[in-house]
Write a protein that holds these residues in place. Structure first.
Motif, PDB file in Angstrom:
ATOM      1  N   VAL B  23       0.927  -1.234   0.184  1.00  0.00           N
ATOM      2  CA  VAL B  23       0.052  -0.049  -0.047  1.00  0.00           C
ATOM      3  C   VAL B  23       0.937   1.321  -0.050  1.00  0.00           C
ATOM      4  CG1 VAL B  23      -1.853  -0.939   1.225  1.00  0.00           C
ATOM      5  CG2 VAL B  23      -0.266   0.085   2.479  1.00  0.00           C
ATOM      6  N   SER B  25       4.718   3.274   1.764  1.00  0.00           N
ATOM      7  CA  SER B  25       5.910   3.198   2.707  1.00  0.00           C
ATOM      8  C   SER B  25       5.781   4.258   3.639  1.00  0.00           C
ATOM      9  CB  SER B  25       7.057   3.240   1.949  1.00  0.00           C
ATOM     10  OG  SER B  25       7.058   3.715   0.536  1.00  0.00           O
ATOM     11  N   LYS B  36       2.874  -0.072  14.207  1.00  0.00           N
ATOM     12  CA  LYS B  36       1.792   0.827  14.590  1.00  0.00           C
ATOM     13  C   LYS B  36       1.633   2.147  13.566  1.00  0.00           C
ATOM     14  CE  LYS B  36       2.297   0.083  19.629  1.00  0.00           C
ATOM     15  NZ  LYS B  36       3.344  -0.708  19.881  1.00  0.00           N
ATOM     16  N   HIS B  37       2.700   2.429  13.149  1.00  0.00           N
ATOM     17  CA  HIS B  37       2.569   3.672  12.171  1.00  0.00           C
ATOM     18  C   HIS B  37       1.762   3.462  10.979  1.00  0.00           C
ATOM     19  CE1 HIS B  37       6.457   5.918  13.527  1.00  0.00           C
ATOM     20  NE2 HIS B  37       5.417   6.282  14.508  1.00  0.00           N
ATOM     21  N   ARG B  39      -0.742   1.288  10.921  1.00  0.00           N
ATOM     22  CA  ARG B  39      -2.185   1.152  11.543  1.00  0.00           C
ATOM     23  C   ARG B  39      -2.654   2.659  11.523  1.00  0.00           C
ATOM     24  NH1 ARG B  39      -5.179   3.784  15.416  1.00  0.00           N
ATOM     25  NH2 ARG B  39      -6.625   2.258  16.356  1.00  0.00           N
ATOM     26  N   ASP B  40      -1.767   3.419  11.790  1.00  0.00           N
ATOM     27  CA  ASP B  40      -2.393   5.055  11.983  1.00  0.00           C
ATOM     28  C   ASP B  40      -2.398   5.516  10.464  1.00  0.00           C
ATOM     29  OD1 ASP B  40      -3.002   5.403  14.457  1.00  0.00           O
ATOM     30  OD2 ASP B  40      -1.000   5.219  15.231  1.00  0.00           O
ATOM     31  N   VAL B  41      -1.529   5.217   9.705  1.00  0.00           N
ATOM     32  CA  VAL B  41      -1.073   6.023   8.336  1.00  0.00           C
ATOM     33  C   VAL B  41      -2.193   5.163   7.331  1.00  0.00           C
ATOM     34  CG1 VAL B  41       0.340   6.595   6.525  1.00  0.00           C
ATOM     35  CG2 VAL B  41       0.952   6.902   8.928  1.00  0.00           C
ATOM     36  N   TYR B  42      -2.165   3.956   7.222  1.00  0.00           N
ATOM     37  CA  TYR B  42      -2.643   3.373   6.202  1.00  0.00           C
ATOM     38  C   TYR B  42      -4.058   2.617   6.434  1.00  0.00           C
ATOM     39  CZ  TYR B  42       1.334   4.169   3.133  1.00  0.00           C
ATOM     40  OH  TYR B  42       2.346   5.143   2.550  1.00  0.00           O
ATOM     41  N   ARG B  44      -6.637   4.469   8.134  1.00  0.00           N
ATOM     42  CA  ARG B  44      -7.548   5.465   8.715  1.00  0.00           C
ATOM     43  C   ARG B  44      -9.001   5.222   8.251  1.00  0.00           C
ATOM     44  NH1 ARG B  44      -3.794   8.627   6.494  1.00  0.00           N
ATOM     45  NH2 ARG B  44      -5.002   9.669   5.355  1.00  0.00           N
ATOM     46  N   ARG B  45      -9.046   4.196   7.219  1.00  0.00           N
ATOM     47  CA  ARG B  45     -10.653   4.253   6.710  1.00  0.00           C
ATOM     48  C   ARG B  45     -11.044   2.759   6.733  1.00  0.00           C
ATOM     49  NH1 ARG B  45      -8.758   8.777   4.631  1.00  0.00           N
ATOM     50  NH2 ARG B  45     -10.038  10.411   4.041  1.00  0.00           N
ATOM     51  N   GLU B  47      -9.294   0.018   6.329  1.00  0.00           N
ATOM     52  CA  GLU B  47      -8.885  -0.696   5.302  1.00  0.00           C
ATOM     53  C   GLU B  47      -8.227  -2.038   5.296  1.00  0.00           C
ATOM     54  OE1 GLU B  47      -7.848   2.625   5.619  1.00  0.00           O
ATOM     55  OE2 GLU B  47      -7.895   3.525   3.809  1.00  0.00           O
TER      56      GLU B  47
END
Lengths: 256, 94, 325
Positions: B23, B25, B36-37, B39-42, B44-45, B47
């Protein structure tokens, strides 16, 4: 009759305590948006703030319903003054440096998570339901904030120093979370909300474990500030509300 | 030495049990934080249900100039595709 | 647009290789990071994607200015989610630029030193709540106009980032218009705020597309490489044609007495923005340039200990793991 009315009052108070704490902390965390030390962290913090604002809508929405005077969550959030706010003093502490923000988050999360777990057992189904939903979000907040406290405490010399300073500064604001007053006792007796001191063993165990791993030391001083839950706040809250409530106060008839 | 957080490639498996899919980087100090990042970045909707992270430096890619030799052979094996076979309509769905 | 006035770099490579490269682009093939590409293509892309990424990050600030003052809990959550998306979009774009051999830290330093630019629009202040509506409606509207065609850009990672961004951004413009509707239909003060916001954001929004480039060599090269899909004038015209009826629906007046429908061209005639103002803003003399850079510099400087602290811990953890094995 007498006791029913009193319990309703206590319930309104108790819900405001939950909702005001998530509101004020969510607001504080949202102040970082666009200013965090690294993009990934900016995004992660916004997620935490969004969760907390969402929880506020639920807690204050229910508070308004219980009160029965036609106030919704927005009316409670934007049209009450400082002395009517019931949030913990800890969450109104200014953001400080990023270490202080993270330490405040961890000390709160370590209370919030077991608190919500206990609230899931409330004999008020509406409360149990909100607590279950919020609990799933907060479990992640805690995982994240505990991890960051450990990493920064046991990180560089400077990050260690900053985290220790943050802990020393915030520690005196933690006692209030586990201190009971008449409202708490009435709610606990009725099986609606847990007694605050029942959260203490879990909070202490968790905080002790994380601080140990983080090589940080809790201050010796046992002195604890209190008053937030009863509406006696620090000067900081008034400034926050002046910002937050300004539009609603300046244009009271407007729809947004 | 540059103190920049290393780059990670993020793979996410969506709701429907499909393969993990690349998805994008992000930067993180180590693998656990990269998860963790991610989870937060990719997500959010909403997915994803599962996250893999791989250090970008650990990816070995096929060389673009070998595109021919690498993929050409499979081009000629048309019999691997179901449409290669003519089945009379009377047989029904197959 | 978010990457206005990107100069393309001259290329001096082997004509045969260049021709083969151009043929791939003309055939609609995507160029991927490790494949051969002209140095000018690579450098122009770094500049364009970098500028686009910087615009997303600096673009957090004018809207972020109202997160703490949003008038309802729902508006606050929506705005926060939107500004968060912009951070995400900046992140995707930095990653796309990184595949071309530049690091995010290098790009950040180039932004902070003023070597790299960001979109002029974010140097304008957000002064009343309707500005948040206007930014979503006009600024995101203009951005989408540019980004939708860029999904077809020739560089694979840029194209993929654009696809993701466009998908996520579809709610941004609508939330802006939703605020404008509430304001335009609200109290007289709210209506005044809405008109004031449109007055201030109209021309800066038109500037987002950059000055006319119909005779620009740079633009022609970028279009041949498919890292620019439409001319600035085409996009600007399209934006005006789309926006005028939306303003009419709101009952607001576009601050341009020359605005009129031109039946012959099938579009509106409109006044050009003040391009001397645009060049001043690009040079650093916009109303908020100093504040924007100060905010980014502060976040960078004051975040250094945090980034370093986590690296130090990761190193300790890795060392412990090796010691345990």
């Amino acid at each position: 009759m007498e006791t029913v009315v009193k319990l309703d009052l206590a319930l309104f108070e108790g819900l405001c305590r939950l909702g005001d704490s998530t509101l004020v902390l969510g607001h504080r965390v949202s102040e970082w948006c666009g200013h965090a030390p690294v993009l990934e962290e900016d995004i992660a913090l916004a997620n935490v703030a969004l969760d907390l604002i969402g929880q506020t809508q639920l807690w204050l929405g229910l508070a308004g319903e219980v009160e029965g005077r036609g106030r919704d969550a927005d009316a409670l959030a934007f049209r009450r003054d400082v002395w009517e706010f019931r949030n913990l003093l800890l969450v109104e502490r200014p953001n400080g440096d990023f270490g202080q923000t993270l330490m405040r988050q961890f000390l709160f999360d370590a209370w919030h998570q077991p608190m919500l777990k206990a609230l899931e057992g409330s004999n008020d189904a509406r409360i149990a339901e909100i607590a279950a939903k919020a609990g799933r979000e907060v479990a992640y907040h805690l995982e994240r904030s505990a991890d960051l406290v450990i990493r920064l405490g046991d990180g560089s010399e400077e990050s260690h120093k900053r985290m220790q300073t943050a802990l020393d500064t915030l520690w005196p604001y933690t006692g209030e979370m586990m201190a009971s007053d008449a409202t708490d006792c009435a709610l606990a007796e009725a099986g609606v909300m847990p007694a605050p001191d029942s959260i203490r063993p879990q909070w202490e165990a968790l905080v002790g474990e994380v601080l140990g791993e983080a090589t940080l030391k809790a201050p010796e001083s046992a002195y604890m500030h209190k008053g937030g839950k009863q509406g006696t706040h620090s000067e900081h809250l008034g400034h926050m509300l002046a910002t937050m409530q300004w539009l609603q106060r300046a244009y009271p008839d407007a729809k947004w | 030495m540059s103190g920049e957080w290393p780059l990670w490639e993020i793979f996410i498996r969506g709701q429907h049990g499909l393969n993990h899919r690349h998805v994008g980087s992000l930067h993180a100090p180590d693998a656990e934080m990269a998860v963790k990042h991610a989870r937060d970045v990719y997500t959010r909707r909403n997915e994803g249900v599962s996250i893999w992270v791989v250090p970008s430096a650990a990816i070995t890619a096929s060389s673009p100039s070998e595109k021919g030799p690498l993929f050409e052979p499979s081009n000629s094996k048309v019999y691997r595709h179901p449409t290669f076979f003519d089945i009379p309509e009377d047989v029904g769905k197959m | 647009m978010y990457a206005q006035m990107v100069k393309s770099e001259a290329t001096t490579e082997d004509p045969e290789k260049l021709a083969a490269f151009q043929a791939r682009i003309d055939a609609g093939e995507k160029i991927e990071p490790k494949e051969w590409m002209p140095e000018g293509y690579r450098k122009t892309l770094i500049r364009q994607i970098g500028q686009h990424a910087h615009s997303e990050i600096v673009g957090q600030l004018p809207e972020g200015n109202w997160i703490t003052r949003a008038p309802t809990l729902e508006r606050k959550a929506i705005l926060l989610a939107k500004v968060q998306d912009e951070a995400g979009h900046g992140l995707y774009l930095y990653c796309a630029a990184e595949t071309l051999g530049v690091s995010r830290d290098e790009l950040t330093e180039a932004l902070l030193s003023g070597k790299m630019k960001y979109s002029s629009i974010f140097n304008y202040p957000t002064l009343n709540w309707a500005d948040i509506g206007a930014v979503g409606w006009l600024v995101d509207g203009a951005a989408i106009m540019n980004q939708v065609p860029l999904q077809r850009t020739s560089f694979g990672p840029y194209s993929r980032a654009m696809i993701r961004i466009c998908k996520e951004e579809s709610f941004h413009q609508r939330q802006g218009y939703d605020i404008m509707m509430k304001m335009a239909q609200g109290s007289p003060e709210q209506k005044a705020m809405a008109q004031d916001a449109l007055n201030r954001f109209w021309y800066p929004s038109l500037m987002m597309f950059g000055p006319s480039d119909k005779d620009s060599v740079h633009s022609a090269q970028s279009m041949a490489w498919k890292i620019k899909i439409n001319t600035n004038d085409e996009l600007r015209q399209k934006f005006v044609d789309q926006t005028v009826p939306q303003a009419e629906y709101l009952g607001l007046t576009i601050p341009d007495p020359e605005l009129s429908w031109n039946e012959e061209k099938g579009g509106y005639d409109f006044s050009e923005p003040d391009w001397s103002e645009f060049f001043e803003v690009i040079k650093g003399n916009g109303p908020c340039n100093a504040e924007r850079m100060e905010a980014r510099q502060k976040a960078w400087d004051e975040g250094a200990w945090f980034r370093e602290g986590l690296m130090a811990h990761a190193a300790k953890r890795a060392a412990r793991k090796i010691a345990a094995e």
